[in-house]
Motif scaffolding. Structure first.
Motif, PDB file in Angstrom:
ATOM      1  N   SER A   1     -36.148  16.032 -24.362  1.00  0.00           N
ATOM      2  CA  SER A   1     -35.795  14.876 -25.306  1.00  0.00           C
ATOM      3  C   SER A   1     -36.494  14.987 -26.701  1.00  0.00           C
ATOM      4  O   SER A   1     -36.682  15.558 -27.378  1.00  0.00           O
ATOM      5  CB  SER A   1     -36.477  13.404 -24.866  1.00  0.00           C
ATOM      6  N   LEU A   2     -37.890  16.263 -26.294  1.00  0.00           N
ATOM      7  CA  LEU A   2     -39.204  16.226 -27.148  1.00  0.00           C
ATOM      8  C   LEU A   2     -38.646  17.565 -28.549  1.00  0.00           C
ATOM      9  O   LEU A   2     -38.320  17.044 -28.936  1.00  0.00           O
ATOM     10  CB  LEU A   2     -40.059  16.151 -26.404  1.00  0.00           C
ATOM     11  N   PHE A   3     -38.079  18.169 -27.292  1.00  0.00           N
ATOM     12  CA  PHE A   3     -37.084  19.528 -28.429  1.00  0.00           C
ATOM     13  C   PHE A   3     -36.412  19.171 -28.969  1.00  0.00           C
ATOM     14  O   PHE A   3     -36.088  19.993 -29.820  1.00  0.00           O
ATOM     15  CB  PHE A   3     -37.437  20.703 -27.383  1.00  0.00           C
ATOM     16  N   ALA A   4     -35.859  17.974 -28.835  1.00  0.00           N
ATOM     17  CA  ALA A   4     -34.594  17.807 -29.741  1.00  0.00           C
ATOM     18  C   ALA A   4     -34.784  16.672 -30.623  1.00  0.00           C
ATOM     19  O   ALA A   4     -33.952  16.112 -30.821  1.00  0.00           O
ATOM     20  CB  ALA A   4     -33.581  17.157 -28.723  1.00  0.00           C
ATOM     21  N   GLY A   5     -36.296  17.017 -30.504  1.00  0.00           N
ATOM     22  CA  GLY A   5     -36.619  15.682 -31.355  1.00  0.00           C
ATOM     23  C   GLY A   5     -36.500  13.821 -31.321  1.00  0.00           C
ATOM     24  O   GLY A   5     -36.022  13.121 -31.623  1.00  0.00           O
ATOM     25  N   ALA A   6     -37.266  13.752 -30.330  1.00  0.00           N
ATOM     26  CA  ALA A   6     -37.466  12.192 -29.743  1.00  0.00           C
ATOM     27  C   ALA A   6     -37.879  11.531 -31.347  1.00  0.00           C
ATOM     28  O   ALA A   6     -38.368  11.430 -31.778  1.00  0.00           O
ATOM     29  CB  ALA A   6     -37.663  12.300 -28.524  1.00  0.00           C
ATOM     30  N   SER A   7     -36.510  10.017 -31.042  1.00  0.00           N
ATOM     31  CA  SER A   7     -37.168   9.180 -32.226  1.00  0.00           C
ATOM     32  C   SER A   7     -38.145   8.466 -31.717  1.00  0.00           C
ATOM     33  O   SER A   7     -38.991   7.760 -32.563  1.00  0.00           O
ATOM     34  CB  SER A   7     -36.338   8.359 -32.274  1.00  0.00           C
ATOM     35  N   ARG A   8     -37.950   7.994 -30.450  1.00  0.00           N
ATOM     36  CA  ARG A   8     -39.822   6.671 -29.758  1.00  0.00           C
ATOM     37  C   ARG A   8     -39.810   7.859 -28.795  1.00  0.00           C
ATOM     38  O   ARG A   8     -40.188   6.823 -28.002  1.00  0.00           O
ATOM     39  CB  ARG A   8     -39.085   5.950 -29.727  1.00  0.00           C
ATOM     40  N   PRO A   9     -41.076   8.612 -29.387  1.00  0.00           N
ATOM     41  CA  PRO A   9     -42.213   9.405 -27.338  1.00  0.00           C
ATOM     42  C   PRO A   9     -42.945   8.172 -27.224  1.00  0.00           C
ATOM     43  O   PRO A   9     -42.957   8.224 -25.861  1.00  0.00           O
ATOM     44  CB  PRO A   9     -42.382  10.281 -28.972  1.00  0.00           C
ATOM     45  N   GLY A  10     -43.409   7.224 -28.007  1.00  0.00           N
ATOM     46  CA  GLY A  10     -43.941   6.595 -27.469  1.00  0.00           C
ATOM     47  C   GLY A  10     -43.578   5.268 -26.380  1.00  0.00           C
ATOM     48  O   GLY A  10     -43.905   5.326 -24.864  1.00  0.00           O
ATOM     49  N   VAL A  11     -41.825   4.896 -26.568  1.00  0.00           N
ATOM     50  CA  VAL A  11     -41.478   4.778 -25.262  1.00  0.00           C
ATOM     51  C   VAL A  11     -41.275   5.496 -23.959  1.00  0.00           C
ATOM     52  O   VAL A  11     -41.673   5.034 -22.745  1.00  0.00           O
ATOM     53  CB  VAL A  11     -39.865   4.798 -25.768  1.00  0.00           C
ATOM     54  N   LEU A  12     -41.010   6.536 -24.090  1.00  0.00           N
ATOM     55  CA  LEU A  12     -40.881   7.935 -23.516  1.00  0.00           C
ATOM     56  C   LEU A  12     -42.311   8.337 -22.349  1.00  0.00           C
ATOM     57  O   LEU A  12     -42.467   8.113 -21.265  1.00  0.00           O
ATOM     58  CB  LEU A  12     -40.190   9.412 -23.838  1.00  0.00           C
ATOM     59  N   ARG A  13     -43.342   7.763 -22.971  1.00  0.00           N
ATOM     60  CA  ARG A  13     -44.744   7.662 -22.764  1.00  0.00           C
ATOM     61  C   ARG A  13     -44.820   6.712 -21.773  1.00  0.00           C
ATOM     62  O   ARG A  13     -45.333   7.116 -20.012  1.00  0.00           O
ATOM     63  CB  ARG A  13     -45.539   8.111 -23.463  1.00  0.00           C
TER      64      ARG A  13
END
Length: 336
Positions: free
Chosen positions: A200-212
């Motif tokens: 998802s990060l490599f694809a440009g995740a819109s909300r990385p804080g949620v993934l964290r």
């Protein structure tokens, strides 16, 4: 300068598969027991990418929100590598006589049937076949079939628990833990979440804080499961269960510390900057690497008489071959 081109991921994957395959071939000739044990350890560590992604996808399908929107599509991508487990599981099944003590003991009744080598092989193939079927036919339909996702999740939890007992816990025949299967399931989920976060990060995740936040929750669940098993063993004070931990602390200290390092992922996620793309990618990548250490900790550490150097080289070769195979299956097909 124009002749110098970046090496494609597919080329790197093929190189890892070739190098790992050659290393495993040499290892099977020179140190077969160490090599077979390393194959089982790499299976336990690498299975988190496709199998953990499958479990994550089944769990996310019935809910809604940013996490599902960002990760569910990538569970489909990661679970494409499930057929690799059919190859990774074969060395441990076919060479079981070298690494499982119970193979040389006679038992009658149901125990004898369960510990019969053909039964062990068939069960292993059925586990992986079930996971492949769920990834291929059930997971893509779960957004419109939440009931199917629930049933599939039950099937995964039960089969993963049985596989953990068969492949890892039985390497130490005198050790018994009712939550051992959940330990491996916790690792699978942690690695699957980490892999999907990376995609998802490599694809440009819109909300990385949620993934964290999801990675932090998965790491906390992993810590809880390990603590519960340790607490039960400590409270019961049974010699065989205590010995299981003593062997790992005394004979495999580096491996034990590497597994313990996973706890730092949970602690680092408290740091606000860990919600940014680069720090989060480092945490997710570290989680995948530490999964290999835990695979060896759960399995190889139960075997006596292994050579440290031979085991380390065999584990590196098995991990390289497995990672190369998984990468080739995940990468998109080349257009005609």
């Amino acid at each position: 300068m124009s002749a110098v081109k970046s090496v494609s991921p597919r080329t790197i994957a093929w190189a890892a598969l070739a190098i790992g395959g050659v290393g495993l071939g040499i290892g099977l000739l020179l140190a077969p027991r160490d090599t077979l044990a390393a194959c089982v350890a790499s299976l336990l560590g690498l299975a988190g990418i496709p199998l953990g992604a499958l479990t994550l996808g089944l769990a996310l399908a019935p809910v809604s929100g940013s996490v599902r929107d960002q990760l569910w599509p990538w569970t489909l991508v990661a679970s494409r590598a499930m057929p690799a487990l059919l190859v990774l599981v074969l060395p441990g099944l076919l060479g079981a006589g070298l690494i499982y003590e119970w193979m040389h003991q006679y038992s009658d009744g149901f125990r004898g049937f369960w510990l019969w080598w053909p039964s062990f092989v068939i069960r292993g193939l059925l586990y992986v076949g079930l996971w492949c079927a769920l990834a291929r036919w059930l997971l893509p339909t779960t957004l419109r079939n939440p009931a199917g996702a629930g049933l599939g999740l039950i099937a995964v939890v039960l089969s993963v628990s049985l596989a953990a007992f068969d492949w890892a816990q039985s390497m130490e025949p005198h050790f018994a833990s009712s939550i051992f299967g959940l330990l491996w399931l916790g690792r699978l989920m942690l690695s699957g979440i980490a892999a999907c976060i990376l995609f998802s990060l490599f694809a440009g995740a819109s909300r990385p804080g949620v993934l964290r936040g999801l990675l932090s929750a998965a790491a906390l669940a992993w810590i809880y499961l390990h603590f519960m098993q340790y607490l039960i063993v400590w409270y019961g004070n049974l010699p065989e269960e205590v010995r299981w931990y003593e062997i790992r602390a005394r004979d495999w200290p580096l491996l034990t510390w590497l597994v313990a390092l996973q706890s730092l992922v949970f602690i680092v996620t408290w740091w606000p900057l860990s919600g940014r793309r680069v720090p989060l990618a480092i945490l997710a990548g570290s989680t995948l690497l530490l999964g290999l250490a835990e695979g060896a900790w759960l399995s190889m550490a139960s075997l006596s008489g292994l050579s440290g150097l031979a085991s380390a080289l065999a584990l590196f070769a098995a991990a390289a071959a497995g990672a190369g195979m998984i990468t080739l299956l995940i990468l998109p097909r080349r257009s005609a």
